[in-house]
Design an enzyme around this catalytic site. Structure first.
Site, short mmCIF file in Angstrom:
data_model
loop_
_atom_site.label_atom_id
_atom_site.label_comp_id
_atom_site.label_asym_id
_atom_site.label_seq_id
_atom_site.Cartn_x
_atom_site.Cartn_y
_atom_site.Cartn_z
N LYS A 138 72.22 64.58 21.26
CA LYS A 138 73.25 65.32 21.97
C LYS A 138 74.20 64.39 22.74
CE LYS A 138 72.17 69.45 20.61
NZ LYS A 138 73.06 70.11 19.63
N LEU A 195 73.22 81.03 17.93
CA LEU A 195 74.58 80.68 18.34
C LEU A 195 75.55 80.69 17.17
CD1 LEU A 195 73.98 77.78 20.88
CD2 LEU A 195 75.27 79.87 21.33
N ASP A 233 74.30 77.25 6.30
CA ASP A 233 72.94 77.14 6.82
C ASP A 233 72.08 76.77 5.63
OD1 ASP A 233 70.63 77.38 8.48
OD2 ASP A 233 71.69 78.88 9.68
N THR A 287 67.68 81.56 21.60
CA THR A 287 67.72 81.63 20.14
C THR A 287 66.33 81.35 19.59
OG1 THR A 287 68.20 79.27 19.83
CG2 THR A 287 70.09 80.72 20.23
N ASN A 317 77.23 73.52 14.72
CA ASN A 317 76.19 74.15 15.53
C ASN A 317 74.78 73.86 15.04
OD1 ASN A 317 75.10 76.42 17.38
ND2 ASN A 317 74.48 77.07 15.33
N TYR A 345 66.21 64.66 20.80
CA TYR A 345 67.25 65.67 21.01
C TYR A 345 68.28 65.20 22.04
CZ TYR A 345 69.11 70.36 22.14
OH TYR A 345 69.91 71.45 22.36
N ASP A 383 71.89 71.51 3.18
CA ASP A 383 71.50 70.63 4.27
C ASP A 383 72.74 69.96 4.84
OD1 ASP A 383 70.63 68.52 5.88
OD2 ASP A 383 69.01 67.93 4.53
N ILE A 384 73.06 70.22 6.08
CA ILE A 384 74.32 69.77 6.67
C ILE A 384 74.37 68.26 6.86
CG2 ILE A 384 73.67 69.94 9.12
CD1 ILE A 384 77.03 70.91 7.39
#
Length: 304
Positions: free
Chosen positions: A165, A17, A36, A195, A89, A161, A62-63
């Site tokens: 979310k 994505l 990324d 993906t 994302n 997860y 690392d985000i």
């Protein structure tokens, strides 16, 4: 809908994505900062954008780290002169049932998804708030966050997860409310896309025909939400895949119970009046966890 002169950050841009969104934003004219983990994939996306005549720079890391968020903002400002668009994302999966999930399974998913969204949103909104104060009015600012229907339907093997979310939706709505005055428009998407992260769940793409779950089918909505045309769209949650874009309705009350109508003499709840009210009402529940509602929901908003 042109993004000429705009600068966007896209996290998780190396594959799936994020890659599709970065390419679409660049095709619309945006200059893109790609994030990324370090590796060849994200560098290849930058090269692909450049080969098509666009402008892109990689800021790997690392985000979930504050330092990565600061580096992204500094790269956008230092390379392209500012920041206009943030597309969050990046994500990972550590699927387990709740009773077998490890501490690390939980922490990793919450850290990358929810904290990752927070870090970039916190730094970007502070930047836009300062610009708005300098300008004496709203500025151009767009955030597109990535949630999932798992937050609504309670994906049984993904409690980490699903929780992350759900938190992303709440973060999106709070950002939309708190930052609208500064020009920020924050929305969330719940994409269905084939993906690397979802390959084990969705299987192979159909051979010889259009894949309705290809990430490229999600990118146009993201690009639109990032554009000037989406000025009036704020605090919305979309389910999107293939040729479907469904807007979720705000939460609504299903039923209201009054203690005064269930045997309470002073109108306040007692254990007996709670039992009298709730006992009969949930004999045939159709609530969030009712499996019988899921097929209808799937047909209505068009996901499998």
């Amino acid at each position: 809908m042109s993004l000429d002169g705009r600068t966007a950050i896209v996290t998780g841009a190396g594959n799936g994505l994020g890659r599709a969104e970065a390419l679409a934003l660049a095709a619309a004219g945006a200059r893109v900062v790609l994030n990324d983990l370090p590796g060849q994939a994200v560098d290849a996306v930058a090269e692909e954008i450049a080969a098509a005549g666009g402008a892109a720079v990689v800021c790997a890391g690392d985000i979930s780290l504050w330092s990565t968020g600061e580096a992204l903002l500094a790269t956008a400002a230092g390379t392209f002169g500012g920041l206009d668009i943030l597309v969050n994302n990046a994500g990972v999966l550590r699927d387990r049932m709740i009773f077998t999930m490890s501490e690390d399974d939980w922490d990793t998913v919450i850290r990358v998804h929810l904290r990752g969204h927070f870090v970039t949103s916190r730094l970007a909104t502070a930047y836009w708030r300062d610009l708005s104060k300098q300008a004496g009015g709203p500025v151009y600012a767009r955030i597109v966050n990535t949630s999932s229907e798992a937050f609504l339907l309670g994906s049984a093997g993904q409690p980490n997860y699903a929780a992350a979310k759900a938190g992303i939706v709440a973060l999106t709505l709070a950002t939309a409310r708190g930052c609208e005055r500064y020009g920020v428009r924050a929305n969330a998407i719940c994409p269905r896309a084939r993906t690397d992260m979802t390959a084990g769940l969705m299987g192979e793409a159909p051979a010889g025909q259009v894949d309705p779950l290809a990430p490229e089918h999600v990118a146009p909505l993201v690009t639109y939400l990032a554009s000037p045309a989406a000025e009036r769209i704020n605090g919305e949650v979309f389910v999107v895949h293939g040729g479907v874009a469904a807007v979720l309705a705000p939460p609504a009350l299903r039923t209201v119970f009054l203690a005064s109508e269930h045997g309470s003499p002073d109108g306040m709840w007692t254990l007996d009046s709670v039992a009298a009210a709730l006992g009969p009402a949930f004999d045939q529940s159709a609530g969030f966890a009712c499996a019988a509602t899921l097929p209808l929901a799937s047909e209505t908003i068009g996901f499998g």
